[in-house]
Write an enzyme that holds these catalytic residues in place. Structure first.
Site, short mmCIF file in Angstrom:
data_model
loop_
_atom_site.label_atom_id
_atom_site.label_comp_id
_atom_site.label_asym_id
_atom_site.label_seq_id
_atom_site.Cartn_x
_atom_site.Cartn_y
_atom_site.Cartn_z
N ARG A 1 0.80 -1.22 0.00
CA ARG A 1 0.00 0.00 0.00
C ARG A 1 0.83 1.27 0.00
O ARG A 1 0.34 2.33 -0.37
CB ARG A 1 -0.95 0.02 1.21
CG ARG A 1 -0.23 0.00 2.54
CD ARG A 1 -1.11 -0.49 3.68
NE ARG A 1 -0.36 -0.57 4.94
CZ ARG A 1 0.45 -1.56 5.25
NH1 ARG A 1 0.61 -2.57 4.41
NH2 ARG A 1 1.11 -1.57 6.40
N ASN B 1 -2.39 4.84 15.10
CA ASN B 1 -2.75 4.43 16.46
C ASN B 1 -3.41 5.57 17.22
O ASN B 1 -3.16 6.74 16.97
CB ASN B 1 -1.54 3.89 17.21
CG ASN B 1 -0.56 4.97 17.60
OD1 ASN B 1 -0.71 5.61 18.65
ND2 ASN B 1 0.45 5.22 16.76
N CYS C 1 -14.27 16.17 20.96
CA CYS C 1 -15.72 16.29 20.82
C CYS C 1 -16.27 15.12 20.00
O CYS C 1 -17.41 14.69 20.20
CB CYS C 1 -16.09 17.60 20.15
SG CYS C 1 -15.65 19.08 21.09
N CYS D 1 -4.23 -2.29 11.76
CA CYS D 1 -4.43 -2.92 10.45
C CYS D 1 -3.64 -4.23 10.33
O CYS D 1 -4.01 -5.09 9.54
CB CYS D 1 -4.08 -1.96 9.33
SG CYS D 1 -2.33 -1.57 9.15
#
Length: 264
Positions: free
Chosen positions: A72, A130, A180, A194
């Site tokens: 990737r 993370n 929030c 992942c």
């Protein structure tokens, strides 16, 4: 700040865009971007940030290139395996656009160093994988009054939002903080990564490109921001959804009783 003939040719497709043009390209050239995480999301943000002409780009990562990254992280090559990501990313950026000044920090981002990393840049892109890093970065950007574009990817899904909680929204209340949206980090070890759940490689490219788009829009000053909006991307069925979220008066950064005053 003049453009050289080479820069005029390089950015020709930007210069003819009415929403970018010469003034927008000058803003890109004067801007500085910090990309934290040179992995699946960071690679497209670094690549398109550099290609677009952002004048100074910092890259922070503690990791080395591995074979498992190449599924990737398409900036890297087999010959880069075991080399520091910040070094190989800087070399790739230099080969793509030598007009960009690249600053490298080989370090793991944390509560201890996040504030020092973000303070010298105009805009921050959180490309980490993370939760602890995301909270450290978003808190540091809040206190430093820096715009933050943050994204995440897992399996076939991704999300992205922009944070400017040091400014007020149209209704006069502060823009929302990351807290929030997600008030507290999950307990240690309870958030899968992942490596455990997997990720479709192209999803990091798709979401990372959207993240780069948001960075460029913020710098140039075009379009509608993702402030107060979380964009969800379902790659499996190719669907998107935008969820609006607001300032939480109970959040610990600029809510009731917070140590930092609300944005003015």
């Amino acid at each position: 700040m003049e453009f050289s003939p080479e820069e005029i040719e390089r950015y020709a497709r930007h210069l003819v865009l009415p929403d970018v043009g010469g003034p927008g390209q000058q803003r890109l050239k004067r801007a500085s971007l910090l990309v934290i995480g040179a992995g699946g999301l960071g690679v497209p943000v670094l690549s398109y940030g550099a290609a677009s002409g952002i004048g100074r780009i910092g890259v922070v990562d503690h990791d080395h290139v591995s074979l498992a990254n190449l599924q990737r992280q398409v900036m890297y090559r087999v010959d880069d395996i075991d080399e520091p990501k910040v070094e190989r990313a800087a070399a790739a950026i230099g080969g793509l656009n030598p007009n960009v000044v690249v600053e490298r920090v080989e370090a793991r981002i944390s509560d201890d160093n996040a504030a020092a990393q973000v303070e010298d840049y105009d805009i921050i892109a959180d490309c980490t994988d993370n939760a602890d890093a995301r909270y450290a970065i978003s808190d540091a950007c809040f206190h430093a009054r820096k715009p933050l574009v943050t994204a995440a990817v897992m399996r076939f899904d991704g999300n992205i939002t922009t944070l400017k909680p040091y400014e007020n929204g149209p209704d006069g209340s502060p823009n929302p903080t990351y807290r929030c949206l997600f008030p507290e980090p999950a307990e240690d070890g309870s958030t899968p990564i992942c490596a455990e759940l997997g990720v479709l490689g192209v999803m990091t490219g798709l979401v990372g490109c959207l993240q780069a788009l948001e960075v460029i829009k913020e710098i140039v000053g075009i379009g509608s921001s993702l402030v107060g909006r979380l964009l969800l991307i379902d790659g499996r069925d190719l669907r998107t959804e935008t969820i609006e979220y607001r300032w939480d008066p109970e959040n610990i950064l600029n809510g009731a009783g917070a140590s930092a005053a609300p944005a003015e």
